[in-house]
Motif scaffolding. Structure first.
Motif, PDB file in Angstrom:
ATOM      1  N   GLY A 176       0.853  -1.189   0.000  1.00 57.49           N
ATOM      2  CA  GLY A 176       0.000   0.000   0.000  1.00 57.49           C
ATOM      3  C   GLY A 176       0.885   1.233   0.000  1.00 57.49           C
ATOM      4  O   GLY A 176       1.908   1.264   0.687  1.00 57.49           O
ATOM      5  N   VAL A 177       0.496   2.262  -0.747  1.00 51.92           N
ATOM      6  CA  VAL A 177       1.363   3.448  -0.832  1.00 51.92           C
ATOM      7  C   VAL A 177       0.657   4.730  -0.368  1.00 51.92           C
ATOM      8  O   VAL A 177       1.037   5.828  -0.768  1.00 51.92           O
ATOM      9  CB  VAL A 177       1.986   3.617  -2.244  1.00 51.92           C
ATOM     10  CG1 VAL A 177       2.911   2.462  -2.569  1.00 51.92           C
ATOM     11  CG2 VAL A 177       0.913   3.753  -3.327  1.00 51.92           C
ATOM     12  N   TYR A 178      -0.327   4.577   0.503  1.00 46.19           N
ATOM     13  CA  TYR A 178      -0.989   5.737   1.103  1.00 46.19           C
ATOM     14  C   TYR A 178       0.023   6.481   1.978  1.00 46.19           C
ATOM     15  O   TYR A 178       0.786   5.849   2.713  1.00 46.19           O
ATOM     16  CB  TYR A 178      -2.162   5.229   1.949  1.00 46.19           C
ATOM     17  CG  TYR A 178      -2.970   6.270   2.693  1.00 46.19           C
ATOM     18  CD1 TYR A 178      -3.230   7.514   2.139  1.00 46.19           C
ATOM     19  CD2 TYR A 178      -3.504   5.974   3.939  1.00 46.19           C
ATOM     20  CE1 TYR A 178      -4.000   8.441   2.832  1.00 46.19           C
ATOM     21  CE2 TYR A 178      -4.276   6.893   4.634  1.00 46.19           C
ATOM     22  CZ  TYR A 178      -4.515   8.132   4.078  1.00 46.19           C
ATOM     23  OH  TYR A 178      -5.277   9.043   4.763  1.00 46.19           O
TER      24      TYR A 178
ATOM     25  N   TYR B 178      -4.109   9.602  -3.207  1.00 50.39           N
ATOM     26  CA  TYR B 178      -2.764   9.540  -2.612  1.00 50.39           C
ATOM     27  C   TYR B 178      -1.756  10.415  -3.381  1.00 50.39           C
ATOM     28  O   TYR B 178      -0.674  10.685  -2.884  1.00 50.39           O
ATOM     29  CB  TYR B 178      -2.216   8.099  -2.563  1.00 50.39           C
ATOM     30  CG  TYR B 178      -3.106   7.071  -1.902  1.00 50.39           C
ATOM     31  CD1 TYR B 178      -4.185   7.443  -1.109  1.00 50.39           C
ATOM     32  CD2 TYR B 178      -2.864   5.704  -2.070  1.00 50.39           C
ATOM     33  CE1 TYR B 178      -5.009   6.496  -0.519  1.00 50.39           C
ATOM     34  CE2 TYR B 178      -3.679   4.751  -1.472  1.00 50.39           C
ATOM     35  CZ  TYR B 178      -4.751   5.159  -0.717  1.00 50.39           C
ATOM     36  OH  TYR B 178      -5.552   4.215  -0.132  1.00 50.39           O
TER      37      TYR B 178
ATOM     38  N   SER C 293     -14.698  -0.070  -2.098  1.00 55.12           N
ATOM     39  CA  SER C 293     -13.934   0.050  -0.862  1.00 55.12           C
ATOM     40  C   SER C 293     -14.803   0.754   0.171  1.00 55.12           C
ATOM     41  O   SER C 293     -15.587   1.639  -0.183  1.00 55.12           O
ATOM     42  CB  SER C 293     -12.650   0.847  -1.136  1.00 55.12           C
ATOM     43  OG  SER C 293     -11.922   1.004   0.056  1.00 55.12           O
ATOM     44  N   ASN C 294     -14.653   0.353   1.404  1.00 58.90           N
ATOM     45  CA  ASN C 294     -15.407   0.945   2.517  1.00 58.90           C
ATOM     46  C   ASN C 294     -16.916   0.720   2.389  1.00 58.90           C
ATOM     47  O   ASN C 294     -17.709   1.540   2.859  1.00 58.90           O
ATOM     48  CB  ASN C 294     -15.098   2.449   2.630  1.00 58.90           C
ATOM     49  CG  ASN C 294     -13.659   2.703   3.012  1.00 58.90           C
ATOM     50  OD1 ASN C 294     -13.208   2.280   4.080  1.00 58.90           O
ATOM     51  ND2 ASN C 294     -12.896   3.350   2.142  1.00 58.90           N
TER      52      ASN C 294
ATOM     53  N   TYR D 250      -7.255  -3.244   4.408  1.00 62.77           N
ATOM     54  CA  TYR D 250      -6.388  -2.059   4.479  1.00 62.77           C
ATOM     55  C   TYR D 250      -6.083  -1.724   5.931  1.00 62.77           C
ATOM     56  O   TYR D 250      -6.741  -2.242   6.834  1.00 62.77           O
ATOM     57  CB  TYR D 250      -6.948  -0.889   3.669  1.00 62.77           C
ATOM     58  CG  TYR D 250      -8.081  -0.048   4.232  1.00 62.77           C
ATOM     59  CD1 TYR D 250      -7.954   0.676   5.429  1.00 62.77           C
ATOM     60  CD2 TYR D 250      -9.265   0.098   3.522  1.00 62.77           C
ATOM     61  CE1 TYR D 250      -8.963   1.494   5.900  1.00 62.77           C
ATOM     62  CE2 TYR D 250     -10.291   0.922   3.986  1.00 62.77           C
ATOM     63  CZ  TYR D 250     -10.128   1.615   5.186  1.00 62.77           C
ATOM     64  OH  TYR D 250     -11.136   2.420   5.639  1.00 62.77           O
TER      65      TYR D 250
ATOM     66  N   PRO E 173      -3.774  -2.944   7.657  1.00 64.19           N
ATOM     67  CA  PRO E 173      -3.665  -4.241   8.353  1.00 64.19           C
ATOM     68  C   PRO E 173      -2.726  -4.175   9.552  1.00 64.19           C
ATOM     69  O   PRO E 173      -2.785  -5.050  10.421  1.00 64.19           O
ATOM     70  CB  PRO E 173      -3.085  -5.161   7.271  1.00 64.19           C
ATOM     71  CG  PRO E 173      -2.310  -4.249   6.373  1.00 64.19           C
ATOM     72  CD  PRO E 173      -3.120  -2.975   6.336  1.00 64.19           C
TER      73      PRO E 173
ATOM     74  N   THR F  64      -2.742  -1.584  11.602  1.00 66.53           N
ATOM     75  CA  THR F  64      -3.358  -0.544  12.440  1.00 66.53           C
ATOM     76  C   THR F  64      -2.553   0.769  12.375  1.00 66.53           C
ATOM     77  O   THR F  64      -2.449   1.493  13.361  1.00 66.53           O
ATOM     78  CB  THR F  64      -3.503  -0.977  13.925  1.00 66.53           C
ATOM     79  OG1 THR F  64      -2.184  -1.151  14.481  1.00 66.53           O
ATOM     80  CG2 THR F  64      -4.267  -2.267  14.067  1.00 66.53           C
ATOM     81  N   GLN F  65      -1.957   1.007  11.213  1.00 71.07           N
ATOM     82  CA  GLN F  65      -1.082   2.176  11.008  1.00 71.07           C
ATOM     83  C   GLN F  65      -0.011   2.244  12.098  1.00 71.07           C
ATOM     84  O   GLN F  65       0.431   3.323  12.492  1.00 71.07           O
ATOM     85  CB  GLN F  65      -1.914   3.461  10.920  1.00 71.07           C
ATOM     86  CG  GLN F  65      -2.813   3.455   9.690  1.00 71.07           C
ATOM     87  CD  GLN F  65      -3.532   4.759   9.408  1.00 71.07           C
ATOM     88  OE1 GLN F  65      -3.666   5.589  10.299  1.00 71.07           O
ATOM     89  NE2 GLN F  65      -4.007   4.923   8.185  1.00 71.07           N
ATOM     90  N   GLY F  66       0.339   1.093  12.607  1.00 74.84           N
ATOM     91  CA  GLY F  66       1.412   1.005  13.597  1.00 74.84           C
ATOM     92  C   GLY F  66       0.955   1.222  15.040  1.00 74.84           C
ATOM     93  O   GLY F  66       1.732   1.059  15.978  1.00 74.84           O
TER      94      GLY F  66
ATOM     95  N   LEU G 256       0.883  -2.188  17.433  1.00 75.26           N
ATOM     96  CA  LEU G 256       1.948  -3.186  17.252  1.00 75.26           C
ATOM     97  C   LEU G 256       2.559  -3.625  18.586  1.00 75.26           C
ATOM     98  O   LEU G 256       3.247  -4.639  18.648  1.00 75.26           O
ATOM     99  CB  LEU G 256       3.047  -2.657  16.315  1.00 75.26           C
ATOM    100  CG  LEU G 256       2.632  -2.434  14.858  1.00 75.26           C
ATOM    101  CD1 LEU G 256       3.793  -1.910  14.034  1.00 75.26           C
ATOM    102  CD2 LEU G 256       2.073  -3.714  14.223  1.00 75.26           C
TER     103      LEU G 256
ATOM    104  N   ILE H  47      -2.573  -5.478   2.183  1.00 75.04           N
ATOM    105  CA  ILE H  47      -1.705  -4.472   1.534  1.00 75.04           C
ATOM    106  C   ILE H  47      -1.013  -3.571   2.557  1.00 75.04           C
ATOM    107  O   ILE H  47      -1.287  -2.363   2.612  1.00 75.04           O
ATOM    108  CB  ILE H  47      -2.541  -3.636   0.533  1.00 75.04           C
ATOM    109  CG1 ILE H  47      -3.884  -3.195   1.163  1.00 75.04           C
ATOM    110  CG2 ILE H  47      -2.783  -4.417  -0.753  1.00 75.04           C
ATOM    111  CD1 ILE H  47      -4.666  -2.190   0.318  1.00 75.04           C
ATOM    112  N   PRO H  48      -0.115  -4.115   3.378  1.00 75.11           N
ATOM    113  CA  PRO H  48       0.594  -3.262   4.345  1.00 75.11           C
ATOM    114  C   PRO H  48       1.350  -2.151   3.628  1.00 75.11           C
ATOM    115  O   PRO H  48       1.913  -2.369   2.562  1.00 75.11           O
ATOM    116  CB  PRO H  48       1.567  -4.230   5.025  1.00 75.11           C
ATOM    117  CG  PRO H  48       1.728  -5.366   4.070  1.00 75.11           C
ATOM    118  CD  PRO H  48       0.411  -5.482   3.362  1.00 75.11           C
ATOM    119  N   LYS H  49       1.339  -0.964   4.239  1.00 75.01           N
ATOM    120  CA  LYS H  49       2.106   0.171   3.693  1.00 75.01           C
ATOM    121  C   LYS H  49       3.446   0.272   4.408  1.00 75.01           C
ATOM    122  O   LYS H  49       3.532   0.145   5.633  1.00 75.01           O
ATOM    123  CB  LYS H  49       1.329   1.471   3.927  1.00 75.01           C
ATOM    124  CG  LYS H  49       2.114   2.739   3.587  1.00 75.01           C
ATOM    125  CD  LYS H  49       2.751   3.373   4.815  1.00 75.01           C
ATOM    126  CE  LYS H  49       3.733   4.491   4.455  1.00 75.01           C
ATOM    127  NZ  LYS H  49       4.392   5.071   5.646  1.00 75.01           N
TER     128      LYS H  49
ATOM    129  N   HIS I 101      11.354  -2.609   6.651  1.00 74.71           N
ATOM    130  CA  HIS I 101       9.967  -3.004   6.908  1.00 74.71           C
ATOM    131  C   HIS I 101       9.363  -3.720   5.698  1.00 74.71           C
ATOM    132  O   HIS I 101       8.640  -4.698   5.848  1.00 74.71           O
ATOM    133  CB  HIS I 101       9.108  -1.777   7.248  1.00 74.71           C
ATOM    134  CG  HIS I 101       9.344  -1.236   8.628  1.00 74.71           C
ATOM    135  ND1 HIS I 101       8.907   0.005   9.033  1.00 74.71           N
ATOM    136  CD2 HIS I 101       9.973  -1.774   9.696  1.00 74.71           C
ATOM    137  CE1 HIS I 101       9.253   0.208  10.286  1.00 74.71           C
ATOM    138  NE2 HIS I 101       9.905  -0.855  10.718  1.00 74.71           N
TER     139      HIS I 101
END
Ligand code: NDP
Length: 275
Positions: A23-25, A54, A141-142, A189, A191, A193-195, A198, A230-232, A238
């Protein structure tokens, strides 16, 4: 489960999408996006998820061209931005995206958000783009169950994918089951939790048991649920770490523990109340 980095999910129209993507958000256009895509491709990943919103479609296209890997070996998703929804605008904006990428087709085109009063016309435009073979597959999506039911009632083209926020802290089981029973592939998306989660205690303890990082456990958890994920990351280490999730298996017992972490926790916008 014996997935490899090349493992694909077969979509309801026969097109195949790699289970694991980048993912490239929130990755800056230009060098930052180009490097992230290059590192993901070097790690064996063949799936990039971007969106008009994006602002980095051009850089994704550049990175793919520079990689020397044939275009048809890389699966690219983009999404129509909310302000460009509606029939005419969607058609026009799709061609703008195509031009930015420098491609002559997109693998998967998604409605980014179920915009009220517009999503129906947007979908009609998606059907045309699909029919004209400008994209290989179309999805959403969503979308909640309600939005999906409305779409299934109105159209004979079933979305191939519903891309939603999905991780153990937001284990949307009912939505997952609804999608499965309607041949709609779930895609996770945020996945990681935006970090933000963790360092969750349960997650940390499971990760140490498998000598993996908590990010790897979250990605693996999605894969074991047969969900496209799709982890960013914009960080080389990473990106490599997130691709190294195919050499271990989370036990059924630990999968259940992870499933039980659900607390309806969201890091992104909640579409539940979108009329
Ligand atoms: P993720 O859950 O993928 O988390 C990304 C964050 O995790 C970044 O801060 C990243 O930092 C960090 N990270 C990545 N890998 C690791 C690792 N191995 N260890 C520690 N930290 C790590 O967030 P996103 O919200 O970006 O979701 C992923 C993708 O999903 C998006 O890029 C986009 O393509 C899609 N998406 C779609 C939405 C939609 O509405 N359809 C909404 C949101 C996302 P770093 O870069 O430094 O590695």
């Amino acid at each position: 489960m014996d997935k490899t980095i090349a493992s694909m999910a077969k979509l309801n129209n026969g097109v195949e999408i790699p289970f694991l993507g980048l993912g490239v958000y929130q990755i800056n256009p230009g060098a930052e996006t180009e490097k992230a895509v290059r590192w993901a491709l070097e790690a064996g990943c063949r799936h990039i998820d971007t969106a008009q919103f994006y602002g980095n479609e051009k850089s994704v296209g550049e990175a793919i061209r520079k990689s020397g890997i044939p275009r048809e070996e890389i699966f690219v998703t983009t999404k129509v931005q909310n302000k460009n929804q509606g029939y005419d605008k969607t058609i026009a904006t799709f061609h703008e995206s195509l031009k930015k990428f420098g491609f002559n087709y997109i693998d998967l085109y998604l409605i980014h958000w179920p915009v009220e009063n517009k999503r129906h016309d947007t979908w009609r435009a998606m059907e045309i783009l699909l029919d004209e073979k400008k994209c290989r597959a179309v999805g959403v999506s969503n979308y909640t169950i309600r939005h999906l039911e409305e779409l299934l009632d109105a159209s004979s083209v079933i979305p191939v994918i519903n891309q939603v926020e999905f991780h153990p802290f937001l284990y949307q089981k009912e939505l997952l089951e609804f999608c499965r029973s309607n041949q709609i592939q779930m895609e996770a998306y945020s996945p990681l939790t935006q970090g933000r989660r963790l360092d969750d205690k349960t997650l940390v303890s499971i990760a140490s048991k498998y000598s993996k990082t908590t990010a790897q456990i979250l990605i693996r958890w999605a894969l074991q649920h047969d969900i496209v994920v799709i982890p960013k990351s914009a960080d080389k280490n990473h990106i490599e770490e997130n691709a190294a999730v195919l050499d271990f298996n989370i036990s059924d017992e630990d999968m259940q523990v992870l499933d039980s972490l659900d607390e309806d926790y969201r890091v992104c916008w909640n579409p539940t109340n979108v009329p």
